[in-house]
Write a protein that holds these residues in place. Structure first.
Motif, mmCIF file in Angstrom:
data_model
loop_
_atom_site.group_PDB
_atom_site.id
_atom_site.type_symbol
_atom_site.label_atom_id
_atom_site.label_comp_id
_atom_site.label_asym_id
_atom_site.label_seq_id
_atom_site.Cartn_x
_atom_site.Cartn_y
_atom_site.Cartn_z
ATOM 1 N N ASP A 1 -45.773 -2.053 62.037
ATOM 2 C CA ASP A 1 -45.056 -0.764 61.993
ATOM 3 C C ASP A 1 -43.649 -0.886 61.399
ATOM 4 O O ASP A 1 -42.697 -0.295 61.898
ATOM 5 C CB ASP A 1 -44.988 -0.139 63.394
ATOM 6 C CG ASP A 1 -46.360 0.214 63.920
ATOM 7 O OD1 ASP A 1 -47.193 0.681 63.122
ATOM 8 O OD2 ASP A 1 -46.616 0.010 65.126
ATOM 9 N N SER A 2 -43.532 -1.653 60.335
ATOM 10 C CA SER A 2 -42.227 -1.894 59.722
ATOM 11 C C SER A 2 -42.185 -1.579 58.237
ATOM 12 O O SER A 2 -41.294 -2.034 57.525
ATOM 13 C CB SER A 2 -41.816 -3.362 59.951
ATOM 14 O OG SER A 2 -41.700 -3.641 61.319
ATOM 15 N N LEU A 3 -43.131 -0.781 57.775
ATOM 16 C CA LEU A 3 -43.163 -0.421 56.355
ATOM 17 C C LEU A 3 -41.890 0.327 55.943
ATOM 18 O O LEU A 3 -41.435 0.211 54.800
ATOM 19 C CB LEU A 3 -44.406 0.421 56.072
ATOM 20 C CG LEU A 3 -44.895 0.510 54.647
ATOM 21 C CD1 LEU A 3 -45.138 -0.854 54.032
ATOM 22 C CD2 LEU A 3 -46.171 1.334 54.570
ATOM 23 N N TYR A 4 -41.307 1.039 56.882
ATOM 24 C CA TYR A 4 -40.079 1.795 56.621
ATOM 25 C C TYR A 4 -38.948 0.904 56.092
ATOM 26 O O TYR A 4 -38.029 1.381 55.418
ATOM 27 C CB TYR A 4 -39.607 2.513 57.896
ATOM 28 C CG TYR A 4 -39.041 1.570 58.929
ATOM 29 C CD1 TYR A 4 -37.677 1.300 58.964
ATOM 30 C CD2 TYR A 4 -39.867 0.907 59.838
ATOM 31 C CE1 TYR A 4 -37.155 0.410 59.888
ATOM 32 C CE2 TYR A 4 -39.355 0.020 60.762
ATOM 33 C CZ TYR A 4 -37.996 -0.227 60.787
ATOM 34 O OH TYR A 4 -37.489 -1.118 61.695
ATOM 35 N N ILE A 5 -39.009 -0.397 56.403
ATOM 36 C CA ILE A 5 -37.951 -1.322 55.974
ATOM 37 C C ILE A 5 -37.825 -1.323 54.454
ATOM 38 O O ILE A 5 -36.720 -1.401 53.916
ATOM 39 C CB ILE A 5 -38.216 -2.749 56.514
ATOM 40 C CG1 ILE A 5 -38.011 -2.773 58.030
ATOM 41 C CG2 ILE A 5 -37.320 -3.772 55.829
ATOM 42 C CD1 ILE A 5 -38.426 -4.087 58.695
#
Length: 162
Positions: free
Chosen positions: A18-22
């Motif tokens: 859940d870290s694609l936003y990075i």
């Protein structure tokens, strides 16, 4: 604006934790070739399906223009990795995000500026987007992403989390 090209494994890996936003926070817009989109959506084991990937407005899917160059690249690389390298040249990109060792060797030989998923996570920690990289690395491992023990130790030292 920096031009950043991303391969499938970093997208899959970041989505698994859940870290694609990075990617958006660090680079704004990132580009993926059509072959990477196909690998992530059709063959990939990420949490993101076709609609979810398309909803990521910061990920732009592009067709490579030089289809002939793809034939020259056909080696031990996957089509996504080949298209990443072609797109890097076509866009005169600033950074290439790749995890596969052989693809990284090709990219280094071609003098590309490269990083990988772990490099992205380290950068995110450096700028304060994430507080604990160790937990994210363990989540990657739990989700089937291999991380060498020596690399894990070095990364945790770099992140001051040893």
């Amino acid at each position: 604006m920096r031009k950043v090209i991303v391969n499938s494994t970093p997208i899959i890996s970041l989505s698994l934790i859940d870290s694609l936003y990075i990617l958006k926070e660090l680079y704004g817009t990132v580009f993926i070739p059509k072959a990477v989109y196909d690998e992530v959506v059709i063959k990939g084991k990420s949490k993101i399906g076709s609609n979810n990937l398309l909803e990521c407005e910061y990920i732009k899917i592009l067709e490579i223009k030089n289809k002939e160059a793809e034939k020259l690249f056909k080696t031990n690389l996957h089509s996504g990795e080949v298209e990443v390298m072609i797109l890097y040249d076509e866009l005169n990109a600033d950074l290439c995000i790749l995890d596969d060792l052989l693809a990284r060797k090709y990219a280094k030989y071609l003098n590309y500026n490269i990083t990988g998923t772990i490099g992205v996570l380290l950068k995110a920690k450096e700028v304060g987007l994430v507080k604990n990289i160790k937990q994210l690395l363990f989540e990657l491992i739990k989700n089937g992403i291999y991380i060498d023990r020596k690399l894990m130790k070095k990364v945790l030292e770099l992140a001051n989390e040893n």
